[in-house]
Design a protein around this motif. Structure first.
Motif, mmCIF file in Angstrom:
data_model
loop_
_atom_site.group_PDB
_atom_site.id
_atom_site.type_symbol
_atom_site.label_atom_id
_atom_site.label_comp_id
_atom_site.label_asym_id
_atom_site.label_seq_id
_atom_site.Cartn_x
_atom_site.Cartn_y
_atom_site.Cartn_z
ATOM 1 N N HIS A 1 -6.552 -2.820 -1.732
ATOM 2 C CA HIS A 1 -6.906 -1.493 -2.238
ATOM 3 C C HIS A 1 -7.591 -0.758 -1.095
ATOM 4 O O HIS A 1 -8.409 -1.340 -0.384
ATOM 5 C CB HIS A 1 -7.868 -1.585 -3.430
ATOM 6 C CG HIS A 1 -7.298 -2.330 -4.582
ATOM 7 N ND1 HIS A 1 -7.726 -3.597 -4.923
ATOM 8 C CD2 HIS A 1 -6.333 -2.012 -5.465
ATOM 9 C CE1 HIS A 1 -7.052 -4.015 -5.973
ATOM 10 N NE2 HIS A 1 -6.189 -3.068 -6.321
ATOM 11 N N VAL A 2 -7.261 0.506 -0.934
ATOM 12 C CA VAL A 2 -7.811 1.280 0.178
ATOM 13 C C VAL A 2 -8.949 2.152 -0.326
ATOM 14 O O VAL A 2 -8.837 2.806 -1.384
ATOM 15 C CB VAL A 2 -6.721 2.155 0.837
ATOM 16 C CG1 VAL A 2 -7.293 2.978 1.978
ATOM 17 C CG2 VAL A 2 -5.568 1.281 1.332
ATOM 18 N N PHE A 3 -10.041 2.158 0.449
ATOM 19 C CA PHE A 3 -11.203 2.975 0.146
ATOM 20 C C PHE A 3 -11.533 3.834 1.349
ATOM 21 O O PHE A 3 -11.264 3.458 2.485
ATOM 22 C CB PHE A 3 -12.408 2.082 -0.197
ATOM 23 C CG PHE A 3 -12.204 1.282 -1.448
ATOM 24 C CD1 PHE A 3 -12.583 1.802 -2.679
ATOM 25 C CD2 PHE A 3 -11.582 0.055 -1.393
ATOM 26 C CE1 PHE A 3 -12.355 1.080 -3.842
ATOM 27 C CE2 PHE A 3 -11.366 -0.683 -2.554
ATOM 28 C CZ PHE A 3 -11.747 -0.163 -3.766
ATOM 29 N N GLU A 4 -12.102 4.986 1.064
ATOM 30 C CA GLU A 4 -12.526 5.907 2.124
ATOM 31 C C GLU A 4 -13.995 6.226 1.928
ATOM 32 O O GLU A 4 -14.456 6.410 0.797
ATOM 33 C CB GLU A 4 -11.719 7.204 2.045
ATOM 34 C CG GLU A 4 -12.163 8.244 3.041
ATOM 35 C CD GLU A 4 -11.457 9.585 2.858
ATOM 36 O OE1 GLU A 4 -11.825 10.538 3.557
ATOM 37 O OE2 GLU A 4 -10.543 9.690 2.011
ATOM 38 N N ASP B 1 -9.882 -1.634 3.631
ATOM 39 C CA ASP B 1 -9.213 -2.308 2.511
ATOM 40 C C ASP B 1 -10.157 -3.352 1.938
ATOM 41 O O ASP B 1 -10.909 -3.987 2.683
ATOM 42 C CB ASP B 1 -7.957 -3.040 2.975
ATOM 43 C CG ASP B 1 -6.908 -2.128 3.562
ATOM 44 O OD1 ASP B 1 -7.018 -0.908 3.419
ATOM 45 O OD2 ASP B 1 -5.966 -2.664 4.183
ATOM 46 N N TYR C 1 -11.830 4.437 6.678
ATOM 47 C CA TYR C 1 -10.964 3.786 5.696
ATOM 48 C C TYR C 1 -11.078 2.278 5.860
ATOM 49 O O TYR C 1 -11.167 1.773 6.976
ATOM 50 C CB TYR C 1 -9.507 4.198 5.899
ATOM 51 C CG TYR C 1 -9.246 5.648 5.603
ATOM 52 C CD1 TYR C 1 -8.861 6.049 4.329
ATOM 53 C CD2 TYR C 1 -9.398 6.609 6.590
ATOM 54 C CE1 TYR C 1 -8.626 7.387 4.046
ATOM 55 C CE2 TYR C 1 -9.167 7.951 6.318
ATOM 56 C CZ TYR C 1 -8.786 8.326 5.051
ATOM 57 O OH TYR C 1 -8.560 9.650 4.774
ATOM 58 N N ASP D 1 -2.401 5.594 -1.816
ATOM 59 C CA ASP D 1 -3.430 5.811 -2.833
ATOM 60 C C ASP D 1 -4.737 5.218 -2.327
ATOM 61 O O ASP D 1 -4.742 4.152 -1.697
ATOM 62 C CB ASP D 1 -3.064 5.099 -4.145
ATOM 63 C CG ASP D 1 -1.879 5.725 -4.846
ATOM 64 O OD1 ASP D 1 -1.465 6.835 -4.467
ATOM 65 O OD2 ASP D 1 -1.365 5.085 -5.781
ATOM 66 N N HIS D 2 -5.829 5.897 -2.595
ATOM 67 C CA HIS D 2 -7.128 5.358 -2.208
ATOM 68 C C HIS D 2 -8.218 6.015 -3.043
ATOM 69 O O HIS D 2 -7.998 7.018 -3.706
ATOM 70 C CB HIS D 2 -7.398 5.546 -0.713
ATOM 71 C CG HIS D 2 -7.532 6.964 -0.281
ATOM 72 N ND1 HIS D 2 -6.446 7.772 -0.044
ATOM 73 C CD2 HIS D 2 -8.632 7.717 -0.034
ATOM 74 C CE1 HIS D 2 -6.871 8.978 0.326
ATOM 75 N NE2 HIS D 2 -8.191 8.971 0.341
ATOM 76 N N ARG E 1 0.865 -1.184 0.000
ATOM 77 C CA ARG E 1 0.000 0.000 0.000
ATOM 78 C C ARG E 1 0.896 1.226 0.000
ATOM 79 O O ARG E 1 1.958 1.229 0.579
ATOM 80 C CB ARG E 1 -0.868 0.023 1.259
ATOM 81 C CG ARG E 1 -1.884 -1.053 1.280
ATOM 82 C CD ARG E 1 -2.749 -0.913 2.513
ATOM 83 N NE ARG E 1 -3.064 -2.249 2.962
ATOM 84 C CZ ARG E 1 -3.197 -2.596 4.202
ATOM 85 N NH1 ARG E 1 -3.064 -1.731 5.150
ATOM 86 N NH2 ARG E 1 -3.478 -3.834 4.513
#
Length: 115
Positions: free
Chosen positions: A105-108, A100, A98, A63-64, A60
């Motif tokens: 992949h990171v999402f918010e 994963d 936040y 980036d998100h 990681r």
């Protein structure tokens, strides 16, 4: 000059499994198998995520992808993530969350300001 964001492509090990996470999380997610059996399309908030079968990068880097949600959606999604056993990190006075996906992949989820 571009007129809008067309799609975001993410490399995932199992497109159908990743798509099911978004469908479980968001009531209005639209999921459709892509052309062939190598990808799945997920529409969220007017953006198409193209989930492409492959070997994702393990690291990681900050980036998100952030989705704006209202407070009620924020609370529903937080509960659904916890129920699914997916770790969440609250930030900014609990106005951002936040998480994963299965492939790091990171999402918010960002609570929209009233107004």
């Amino acid at each position: 000059m571009p007129t809008s964001l067309d799609h975001v492509a993410l490399v995932v090990r199992d497109p159908a499994r990743s798509a099911s996470l978004f469908a479980q999380l968001f009531d209005d997610a639209r999921v459709q198998p892509g052309a062939g059996d190598h990808d799945t399309l997920v529409w969220l908030g007017g953006v198409c995520l193209v989930l492409v079968r492959g070997t994702p990068q393990a690291a990681r880097n900050g980036d998100h992808i952030a989705f704006a949600v209202d407070q009620a959606e924020f609370a529903r999604c937080a509960e659904r993530l916890r129920a699914a056993g997916i770790e969440c990190l609250m930030a900014r006075g609990d106005s951002a969350l936040y998480f994963d996906d299965y492939d790091n992949h990171v999402f918010e989820l960002d609570v929209m300001a009233a107004g």
